[in-house]
Design a protein around this motif. Structure first.
Motif, PDB file in Angstrom:
ATOM      1  N   LYS A  82      38.666  22.822  44.357  1.00 28.90           N
ATOM      2  CA  LYS A  82      38.056  22.329  45.371  1.00 28.90           C
ATOM      3  C   LYS A  82      37.131  23.352  46.173  1.00 28.90           C
ATOM      4  N   ASP A  83      37.534  24.624  46.107  1.00 28.40           N
ATOM      5  CA  ASP A  83      36.959  25.606  47.032  1.00 28.40           C
ATOM      6  C   ASP A  83      35.945  26.363  46.167  1.00 28.40           C
ATOM      7  N   MET A  84      36.024  26.337  44.968  1.00 27.71           N
ATOM      8  CA  MET A  84      34.770  26.994  44.194  1.00 27.71           C
ATOM      9  C   MET A  84      33.554  26.830  44.317  1.00 27.71           C
ATOM     10  N   MET A  85      33.153  25.552  44.778  1.00 23.30           N
ATOM     11  CA  MET A  85      31.893  25.344  45.314  1.00 23.30           C
ATOM     12  C   MET A  85      31.498  25.565  46.739  1.00 23.30           C
ATOM     13  N   ALA A  86      32.525  25.970  47.548  1.00 22.60           N
ATOM     14  CA  ALA A  86      32.225  26.289  48.822  1.00 22.60           C
ATOM     15  C   ALA A  86      31.411  27.424  49.131  1.00 22.60           C
ATOM     16  N   ALA A  87      30.537  27.337  50.348  1.00 22.39           N
ATOM     17  CA  ALA A  87      29.719  28.196  50.627  1.00 22.39           C
ATOM     18  C   ALA A  87      30.358  29.287  51.612  1.00 22.39           C
ATOM     19  N   ASP A  88      31.283  28.863  52.287  1.00 21.17           N
ATOM     20  CA  ASP A  88      32.158  29.823  53.158  1.00 21.17           C
ATOM     21  C   ASP A  88      33.582  29.882  52.707  1.00 21.17           C
ATOM     22  N   LEU A  89      33.977  31.180  52.259  1.00 24.02           N
ATOM     23  CA  LEU A  89      35.448  31.255  51.678  1.00 24.02           C
ATOM     24  C   LEU A  89      36.314  31.896  52.564  1.00 24.02           C
ATOM     25  N   THR A  90      36.253  31.807  53.996  1.00 24.76           N
ATOM     26  CA  THR A  90      36.913  32.631  54.681  1.00 24.76           C
ATOM     27  C   THR A  90      38.205  31.970  55.154  1.00 24.76           C
ATOM     28  N   GLY A  91      38.181  30.654  54.921  1.00 18.80           N
ATOM     29  CA  GLY A  91      39.299  29.850  55.214  1.00 18.80           C
ATOM     30  C   GLY A  91      40.250  29.677  53.885  1.00 18.80           C
ATOM     31  N   LEU A  92      40.052  30.349  53.006  1.00 20.59           N
ATOM     32  CA  LEU A  92      40.852  30.071  51.877  1.00 20.59           C
ATOM     33  C   LEU A  92      42.332  30.247  52.044  1.00 20.59           C
ATOM     34  N   PRO A  93      43.203  29.413  51.316  1.00 17.52           N
ATOM     35  CA  PRO A  93      44.571  29.439  51.395  1.00 17.52           C
ATOM     36  C   PRO A  93      45.102  30.627  50.767  1.00 17.52           C
ATOM     37  N   ARG A  94      46.251  31.155  50.950  1.00 15.87           N
ATOM     38  CA  ARG A  94      46.664  32.609  50.477  1.00 15.87           C
ATOM     39  C   ARG A  94      47.845  32.409  49.749  1.00 15.87           C
ATOM     40  N   ILE A  95      48.015  33.019  48.449  1.00 14.93           N
ATOM     41  CA  ILE A  95      49.516  33.109  47.824  1.00 14.93           C
ATOM     42  C   ILE A  95      50.081  34.292  47.935  1.00 14.93           C
ATOM     43  N   ARG A  96      51.487  34.512  47.814  1.00 11.49           N
ATOM     44  CA  ARG A  96      52.165  35.745  47.985  1.00 11.49           C
ATOM     45  C   ARG A  96      51.621  36.733  47.132  1.00 11.49           C
ATOM     46  N   LYS A  97      51.210  38.042  47.627  1.00  8.27           N
ATOM     47  CA  LYS A  97      50.605  39.154  47.095  1.00  8.27           C
ATOM     48  C   LYS A  97      51.592  39.643  45.721  1.00  8.27           C
ATOM     49  N   SER A  98      52.829  39.678  46.246  1.00  4.26           N
ATOM     50  CA  SER A  98      53.660  40.314  45.005  1.00  4.26           C
ATOM     51  C   SER A  98      53.740  39.380  43.714  1.00  4.26           C
ATOM     52  N   ASP A  99      53.539  38.005  43.966  1.00  6.53           N
ATOM     53  CA  ASP A  99      53.405  37.334  42.929  1.00  6.53           C
ATOM     54  C   ASP A  99      52.012  37.614  42.154  1.00  6.53           C
ATOM     55  N   ALA A 100      50.867  37.434  42.834  1.00  8.37           N
ATOM     56  CA  ALA A 100      49.771  37.529  42.227  1.00  8.37           C
ATOM     57  C   ALA A 100      49.473  38.753  41.531  1.00  8.37           C
ATOM     58  N   GLU A 101      49.984  40.035  41.996  1.00  7.29           N
ATOM     59  CA  GLU A 101      49.845  41.198  41.284  1.00  7.29           C
ATOM     60  C   GLU A 101      50.924  41.261  40.283  1.00  7.29           C
ATOM     61  N   SER A 102      51.627  40.364  39.982  1.00  6.62           N
ATOM     62  CA  SER A 102      52.911  40.589  38.825  1.00  6.62           C
ATOM     63  C   SER A 102      51.759  40.691  37.622  1.00  6.62           C
ATOM     64  N   ALA A 103      52.525  41.122  36.470  1.00  8.11           N
ATOM     65  CA  ALA A 103      52.160  41.197  35.032  1.00  8.11           C
ATOM     66  C   ALA A 103      51.396  39.707  34.745  1.00  8.11           C
ATOM     67  N   ALA A 104      52.276  38.825  35.074  1.00 11.30           N
ATOM     68  CA  ALA A 104      51.976  37.376  34.557  1.00 11.30           C
ATOM     69  C   ALA A 104      50.707  36.934  35.203  1.00 11.30           C
ATOM     70  N   LEU A 105      50.301  37.388  36.304  1.00 14.18           N
ATOM     71  CA  LEU A 105      49.068  36.727  37.081  1.00 14.18           C
ATOM     72  C   LEU A 105      48.172  37.556  37.585  1.00 14.18           C
ATOM     73  N   ALA A 106      48.059  38.756  37.108  1.00 14.32           N
ATOM     74  CA  ALA A 106      47.133  39.594  37.639  1.00 14.32           C
ATOM     75  C   ALA A 106      45.691  39.576  37.158  1.00 14.32           C
ATOM     76  N   TYR A 107      45.944  39.153  35.911  1.00 15.56           N
ATOM     77  CA  TYR A 107      44.763  38.769  35.190  1.00 15.56           C
ATOM     78  C   TYR A 107      43.676  37.469  35.841  1.00 15.56           C
ATOM     79  N   LEU A 108      44.237  37.001  36.748  1.00  7.93           N
ATOM     80  CA  LEU A 108      43.763  35.566  37.362  1.00  7.93           C
ATOM     81  C   LEU A 108      42.855  36.152  38.498  1.00  7.93           C
ATOM     82  N   ARG A 109      42.970  37.370  38.929  1.00 10.39           N
ATOM     83  CA  ARG A 109      41.962  37.961  39.803  1.00 10.39           C
ATOM     84  C   ARG A 109      40.532  38.102  39.296  1.00 10.39           C
TER      85      ARG A 109
END
Length: 474
Positions: A82-109
């Protein structure tokens, strides 16, 4: 129901080419016709041969438990379909950094230059480009990421093809499913990408990249304008209200309640503190500023559909926050006059629910090329009647998190919320000194000039690609 007509017949030989698919999508979306057209080109390469990285460079991601946080120090922005078409991305939801930077999810950056394709749901098959300012964002597993190999193809050229009418028909033709649409990476791995040599592809790439940089600048300038607004009004703390770090609004008392409202939300302590801080500096009420202008929702009306050549594009709440709107075309003569807006009108999404990621209480700014569109009744139209208080200056406030929270505290209604008109009129707008107001307004106007220019460059890239394909195909 999708059917094929005599002007667009389905050949029996096409069934085998499509893996004996008996659903209509690849045949009536124009996918097969486009493939036949591209077969006449001197050279095409399958998409998978032009990518690099994990899973061949075309991947989505694993399902995982999302832990949402609000503190930027411990969370990263998370992009959904829903957000990938948005012009303004300042209000994006956030997920836990430790999860995002894990080996399982880091490549989704995300990496600048990637092409994104929505993978499932109503919006399956939509495409967007990863701008230079999106490198700190992680993307949902519901988005297919296409990472081009810079040694084989320019990222901007590849995106231009995927975005073009040829790429759209191929991607749409890859969609599976009935109730829930779906695309998997392997469905698009074989899409034929036309090749035209370095000169043509580089020119298209440069246009797309320039467009992406301008859109990043648009975002940067809007953020700067809002920051300048609060600092110029001696309210720097409202740049980061840290709403969720404050005590929740439960078990509070209100000293006196009149007949205006009996709803607890309208007196919630966190929003009241914001309102008090806004009121502590010099300014005027929104109603006073809009006297002689506009401060109301639009008139309700029956939509009469029209073709693009004889109608106007009607933009609704959801599409108005996208980079490029995709509203329906209606007969303007059968609609009220207020579907058209004056320059520098602010539109506040005026109907919706209180979900954190809903557009209700978010605002857009109508200027430049967006004045050619029409807008539904589901917005509060804010048009300043004071020449000393421009719409551009006001928008620097209304796009802020503080304004979003205050506006939501004005809500009335059951499931669908609207704003209490008295609270809206009484909203105190801080007014900085004239020189500061002019500077803030200029920043907002420049941001929207960048956005309009980005659209022009993207359209030019698509036109060059279309001409190259049509000429090569004969």
């Amino acid at each position: 129901m999708k059917i094929a007509s005599l002007s667009n017949p389905v050949m029996s030989s096409w069934l085998a080419e499509q893996g004996l698919r008996l659903d209509a999508s690849p045949y009536v979306s124009g996918s097969l016709t486009t493939k036949k057209l591209l077969e006449r080109l001197p050279k095409t390469d399958p998409l998978a041969s032009l990518t690099q990285g994990r899973n061949g460079g075309i991947f989505s991601g694993p399902l995982f438990k999302r832990v949402y946080l609000t503190d930027p120090e411990h969370a990263v922005p998370f992009l959904g379909t829903k957000d990938m078409m948005a012009a303004d991305l300042t209000g994006l939801p956030r997920i836990r950094k430790s999860d995002a930077e894990s080996a399982a999810l880091a490549y989704l950056r995300l990496k600048p230059g990637m092409s994104l394709i929505s993978r499932s749901g109503f919006n399956a098959g939509r495409r967007s480009y990863v701008r230079p300012d999106m490198g700190d964002i992680w993307a949902s597993e519901d988005i297919v990421k296409v990472e081009p190999d810079p040694e084989r193809i320019k990222s901007g050229y590849l995106y231009a093809f995927l975005l073009s009418r040829f790429g759209e028909s191929l991607v749409r033709g890859s969609v599976y499913g009935s109730a829930v649409k779906h695309i998997e990476p392997h469905h698009i791995a074989g899409l034929p990408v036309p090749r035209f040599g370095t000169e043509v592809e580089d020119r298209i790439h440069r246009l797309v990249e320039h467009s992406a940089r301008l859109r990043a600048r648009h975002q940067e300038q809007l953020v700067a304008a809002t920051k300048d607004f609060f600092e110029s009004n001696r309210l720097p703390q409202l740049n980061e209200p840290r709403w969720h770090q404050q005590e929740r609004d439960s078990g509070f008392e209100v000293a006196s309640v009149g007949s205006t409202s009996l709803r607890a939300l309208n007196f919630a302590p966190r929003a009241q503190r914001l309102i008090e801080e806004l009121g502590a500096v010099s300014g005027r009420s929104l109603g006073a500023i809009c006297e002689g202008g506009t401060l109301r929702t639009g008139a309700r009306f029956k939509r009469i559909d029209s073709d693009p050549g004889h109608g106007v594009r009607l933009i609704g709440q959801r599409q108005s926050f996208w980079l490029r709107p995709e509203g329906r075309w209606i007969n303007e003569a059968q609609a009220p006059d207020d579907i058209r807006l004056n320059d520098e009108t602010i539109l506040i999404a005026a109907r919706g629910t209180l979900g954190e990621n809903e557009v209700y209480s978010r605002s857009i700014f109508v200027t430049g090329s967006w004045l050619k569109h029409a807008y539904s009744q589901d917005y509060v139209r804010v048009l300043s009647g004071d020449p000393e208080v421009s719409g551009a200056y006001l928008f620097a406030f209304f796009r802020s998190e503080a304004a979003f929270r205050v506006l939501r505290s004005f809500s009335v209604g059951g499931k669908q919320q609207e704003y209490h008109p008295r609270f809206l009129r009484e909203l105190h707008i801080p007014l900085a000194p004239p020189a500061d107001r002019a500077r803030i307004a200029a920043t907002v106007r420049y941001a929207y000039q960048c956005r309009d220019r980005a659209d022009v460059l993207e359209d030019k890239a698509l036109a060059l690609l279309t001409t190259a394909i049509e000429e090569a195909a004969g």
